[in-house]
Design a protein around this motif. Structure first.
Motif, mmCIF file in Angstrom:
data_model
loop_
_atom_site.group_PDB
_atom_site.id
_atom_site.type_symbol
_atom_site.label_atom_id
_atom_site.label_comp_id
_atom_site.label_asym_id
_atom_site.label_seq_id
_atom_site.Cartn_x
_atom_site.Cartn_y
_atom_site.Cartn_z
ATOM 1 N N HIS A 64 33.834 49.436 44.901
ATOM 2 C CA HIS A 64 36.035 49.599 45.004
ATOM 3 C C HIS A 64 36.760 51.117 46.343
ATOM 4 N N GLN A 107 43.069 49.211 41.993
ATOM 5 C CA GLN A 107 42.315 48.066 41.540
ATOM 6 C C GLN A 107 44.259 48.433 41.176
ATOM 7 N N CYS A 149 35.131 40.377 38.723
ATOM 8 C CA CYS A 149 35.450 41.361 38.831
ATOM 9 C C CYS A 149 37.671 41.241 38.197
ATOM 10 N N LEU A 150 38.034 41.995 37.892
ATOM 11 C CA LEU A 150 39.189 41.648 37.488
ATOM 12 C C LEU A 150 40.209 41.074 39.176
ATOM 13 N N HIS A 169 29.181 49.133 41.034
ATOM 14 C CA HIS A 169 31.051 47.987 41.489
ATOM 15 C C HIS A 169 32.054 48.905 41.513
HETATM 16 ZN ZN ZN Z 1 36.232 44.813 40.545
#
Ligand code: ZN
Length: 192
Positions: free
Chosen positions: A149, A54, A103-104, A145
Protein backbone atom coordinates in the motif's frame (compact mmCIF):
# COMPACT_ATOMS: atom_id res chain seq x y z
CA UNK A 1 -9.01 8.64 18.77
CA UNK A 2 -11.54 8.43 16.04
CA UNK A 3 -12.56 6.00 13.39
CA UNK A 4 -11.87 7.48 9.97
CA UNK A 5 -13.41 6.86 6.55
CA UNK A 6 -11.52 4.29 4.48
CA UNK A 7 -10.44 5.45 1.04
CA UNK A 8 -11.49 3.10 -1.74
CA UNK A 9 -10.07 1.98 -5.09
CA UNK A 10 -10.15 4.86 -7.57
CA UNK A 11 -8.83 7.49 -5.15
CA UNK A 12 -5.35 8.52 -6.38
CA UNK A 13 -3.96 8.58 -2.81
CA UNK A 14 -3.95 4.75 -2.95
CA UNK A 15 -1.73 4.92 -6.04
CA UNK A 16 1.00 7.27 -4.79
CA UNK A 17 4.24 6.26 -3.17
CA UNK A 18 3.73 7.48 0.40
CA UNK A 19 6.62 9.54 1.76
CA UNK A 20 8.97 8.82 4.65
CA UNK A 21 8.14 10.17 8.11
CA UNK A 22 10.88 12.24 9.81
CA UNK A 23 11.79 11.58 13.47
CA UNK A 24 10.32 14.99 14.43
CA UNK A 25 7.08 14.21 12.63
CA UNK A 26 6.88 10.82 14.33
CA UNK A 27 7.11 12.49 17.75
CA UNK A 28 4.41 15.05 16.86
CA UNK A 29 0.87 14.88 18.24
CA UNK A 30 -0.45 14.98 14.68
CA UNK A 31 1.31 11.75 13.67
CA UNK A 32 0.73 10.01 17.02
CA UNK A 33 -3.00 10.88 16.71
CA UNK A 34 -2.98 9.60 13.13
CA UNK A 35 -1.55 6.27 14.35
CA UNK A 36 -4.29 6.04 17.01
CA UNK A 37 -6.92 6.73 14.35
CA UNK A 38 -5.42 4.04 12.08
CA UNK A 39 -5.61 1.48 14.89
CA UNK A 40 -9.21 2.37 15.69
CA UNK A 41 -10.19 2.34 12.00
CA UNK A 42 -8.53 -1.06 11.41
CA UNK A 43 -10.23 -2.57 14.47
CA UNK A 44 -13.60 -1.03 13.65
CA UNK A 45 -13.51 -2.54 10.16
CA UNK A 46 -12.17 -5.96 11.31
CA UNK A 47 -9.08 -5.45 9.15
CA UNK A 48 -5.81 -7.33 9.63
CA UNK A 49 -3.86 -4.19 8.77
CA UNK A 50 -4.21 -0.64 7.50
CA UNK A 51 -1.86 1.73 5.72
CA UNK A 52 -1.98 5.51 6.28
CA UNK A 53 -2.95 6.21 2.67
CA UNK A 54 -6.07 4.09 3.23
CA UNK A 55 -7.34 6.96 5.39
CA UNK A 56 -5.99 9.57 3.00
CA UNK A 57 -2.54 10.35 4.51
CA UNK A 58 0.33 9.58 2.13
CA UNK A 59 2.88 8.77 4.85
CA UNK A 60 4.90 5.56 5.24
CA UNK A 61 3.01 4.24 8.25
CA UNK A 62 1.06 0.99 8.53
CA UNK A 63 -0.53 -0.95 11.37
CA UNK A 64 -1.01 -4.71 11.57
CA UNK A 65 -3.01 -6.63 14.15
CA UNK A 66 -4.80 -9.96 13.96
CA UNK A 67 -6.95 -10.79 16.93
CA UNK A 68 -8.09 -14.41 17.38
CA UNK A 69 -11.01 -15.36 15.10
CA UNK A 70 -10.96 -12.22 12.97
CA UNK A 71 -14.30 -12.47 11.09
CA UNK A 72 -12.77 -11.40 7.75
CA UNK A 73 -9.76 -13.70 8.00
CA UNK A 74 -10.54 -16.43 10.57
CA UNK A 75 -7.60 -18.58 9.38
CA UNK A 76 -4.95 -15.94 10.12
CA UNK A 77 -2.93 -16.66 13.25
CA UNK A 78 -2.96 -13.86 15.86
CA UNK A 79 -0.46 -11.03 15.41
CA UNK A 80 0.02 -8.49 18.22
CA UNK A 81 -0.53 -4.85 17.34
CA UNK A 82 2.47 -3.66 15.32
CA UNK A 83 2.98 -0.05 14.20
CA UNK A 84 5.34 0.11 11.23
CA UNK A 85 6.99 3.38 10.17
CA UNK A 86 9.31 3.74 7.15
CA UNK A 87 9.53 -0.02 6.56
CA UNK A 88 11.97 -1.84 4.31
CA UNK A 89 11.26 -5.43 3.34
CA UNK A 90 13.79 -8.01 2.17
CA UNK A 91 13.06 -11.54 0.92
CA UNK A 92 14.94 -14.25 2.83
CA UNK A 93 14.43 -16.84 0.09
CA UNK A 94 12.18 -17.41 -2.91
CA UNK A 95 9.49 -19.54 -1.26
CA UNK A 96 6.10 -18.30 -2.45
CA UNK A 97 2.49 -19.36 -1.80
CA UNK A 98 -0.72 -18.21 -3.44
CA UNK A 99 -2.72 -16.45 -0.73
CA UNK A 100 -6.38 -15.50 -1.05
CA UNK A 101 -6.58 -11.84 -0.03
CA UNK A 102 -9.07 -9.05 0.39
CA UNK A 103 -8.61 -5.37 1.20
CA UNK A 104 -10.65 -2.75 3.05
CA UNK A 105 -10.01 -0.36 0.13
CA UNK A 106 -11.28 -2.86 -2.46
CA UNK A 107 -14.80 -3.69 -1.27
CA UNK A 108 -16.32 -7.08 -1.98
CA UNK A 109 -13.42 -8.60 -3.90
CA UNK A 110 -10.93 -11.33 -3.11
CA UNK A 111 -8.24 -12.96 -5.22
CA UNK A 112 -5.13 -15.14 -5.05
CA UNK A 113 -1.83 -13.30 -4.71
CA UNK A 114 1.68 -14.83 -4.69
CA UNK A 115 3.37 -13.89 -1.40
CA UNK A 116 6.85 -14.58 -0.09
CA UNK A 117 6.77 -16.87 2.92
CA UNK A 118 9.97 -15.62 4.57
CA UNK A 119 10.80 -11.93 4.81
CA UNK A 120 12.86 -9.59 6.98
CA UNK A 121 11.14 -6.32 7.84
CA UNK A 122 13.11 -3.36 9.15
CA UNK A 123 11.08 -0.42 10.42
CA UNK A 124 10.77 2.23 13.11
CA UNK A 125 8.10 1.72 15.79
CA UNK A 126 5.86 4.51 17.08
CA UNK A 127 8.33 5.31 19.87
CA UNK A 128 11.09 5.82 17.32
CA UNK A 129 12.93 2.55 18.07
CA UNK A 130 14.49 0.64 15.15
CA UNK A 131 13.08 -2.87 14.69
CA UNK A 132 14.35 -5.77 12.66
CA UNK A 133 12.02 -8.77 12.49
CA UNK A 134 11.61 -11.95 10.49
CA UNK A 135 8.01 -12.66 9.51
CA UNK A 136 6.87 -15.93 8.01
CA UNK A 137 3.88 -17.63 6.46
CA UNK A 138 0.50 -15.87 6.41
CA UNK A 139 1.87 -13.11 8.64
CA UNK A 140 4.61 -12.42 6.07
CA UNK A 141 1.81 -12.08 3.50
CA UNK A 142 -0.07 -9.59 5.69
CA UNK A 143 3.06 -7.44 6.05
CA UNK A 144 3.69 -7.54 2.28
CA UNK A 145 0.09 -6.43 1.63
CA UNK A 146 0.42 -3.41 3.94
CA UNK A 147 3.88 -2.45 2.69
CA UNK A 148 2.60 -2.65 -0.90
CA UNK A 149 0.00 0.00 0.00
CA UNK A 150 2.81 2.42 0.88
CA UNK A 151 4.15 2.01 -2.66
CA UNK A 152 0.74 2.55 -4.24
CA UNK A 153 0.28 -1.16 -5.01
CA UNK A 154 -3.02 -2.99 -4.37
CA UNK A 155 -3.50 -6.74 -4.14
CA UNK A 156 -5.49 -6.67 -7.39
CA UNK A 157 -2.26 -5.63 -9.18
CA UNK A 158 -0.51 -8.80 -8.00
CA UNK A 159 -3.21 -11.33 -8.87
CA UNK A 160 -1.69 -13.60 -11.54
CA UNK A 161 -4.71 -15.77 -12.29
CA UNK A 162 -7.63 -13.40 -12.81
CA UNK A 163 -9.92 -16.42 -12.66
CA UNK A 164 -9.40 -16.36 -8.88
CA UNK A 165 -11.17 -13.01 -8.45
CA UNK A 166 -14.35 -13.52 -6.49
CA UNK A 167 -16.89 -11.57 -4.48
CA UNK A 168 -16.92 -12.30 -0.74
CA UNK A 169 -20.23 -14.11 -1.12
CA UNK A 170 -18.89 -16.40 -3.85
CA UNK A 171 -15.65 -16.87 -1.92
CA UNK A 172 -17.69 -18.09 1.06
CA UNK A 173 -19.78 -20.33 -1.14
CA UNK A 174 -17.17 -21.83 -3.47
CA UNK A 175 -13.58 -21.16 -2.38
CA UNK A 176 -13.41 -20.62 1.37
CA UNK A 177 -13.22 -24.27 2.41
CA UNK A 178 -10.42 -25.16 0.02
CA UNK A 179 -8.40 -22.03 0.76
CA UNK A 180 -8.75 -22.37 4.54
CA UNK A 181 -7.41 -25.90 4.24
CA UNK A 182 -4.35 -24.58 2.40
CA UNK A 183 -4.01 -21.73 4.89
CA UNK A 184 -4.05 -24.14 7.84
CA UNK A 185 -1.34 -26.22 6.15
CA UNK A 186 0.83 -23.09 5.72
CA UNK A 187 0.34 -22.11 9.38
CA UNK A 188 1.24 -25.62 10.48
CA UNK A 189 4.37 -25.70 8.34
CA UNK A 190 5.60 -22.13 8.86
CA UNK A 191 4.36 -21.54 12.42
CA UNK A 192 2.42 -18.43 11.40
ZN1 ZN B 1 -5.32 -3.45 1.79
Amino acid sequence: MSRRAIVELGDPVLRERAREVTPDELRSDAVQDLIDDMIETMRGANGAGLAANQIGEALRIAVVEVRPANPRYPYKPPVPLTVIVNPVIEPLDDEVEQINEGCLSVPNLRGEVPRLMNVRVRYTDREGEQRDEVRRGLTAGTFQHELDHLDGILFVDRVEDRGTFSTWEQYDRLHREQFEQRARAIVERMGS
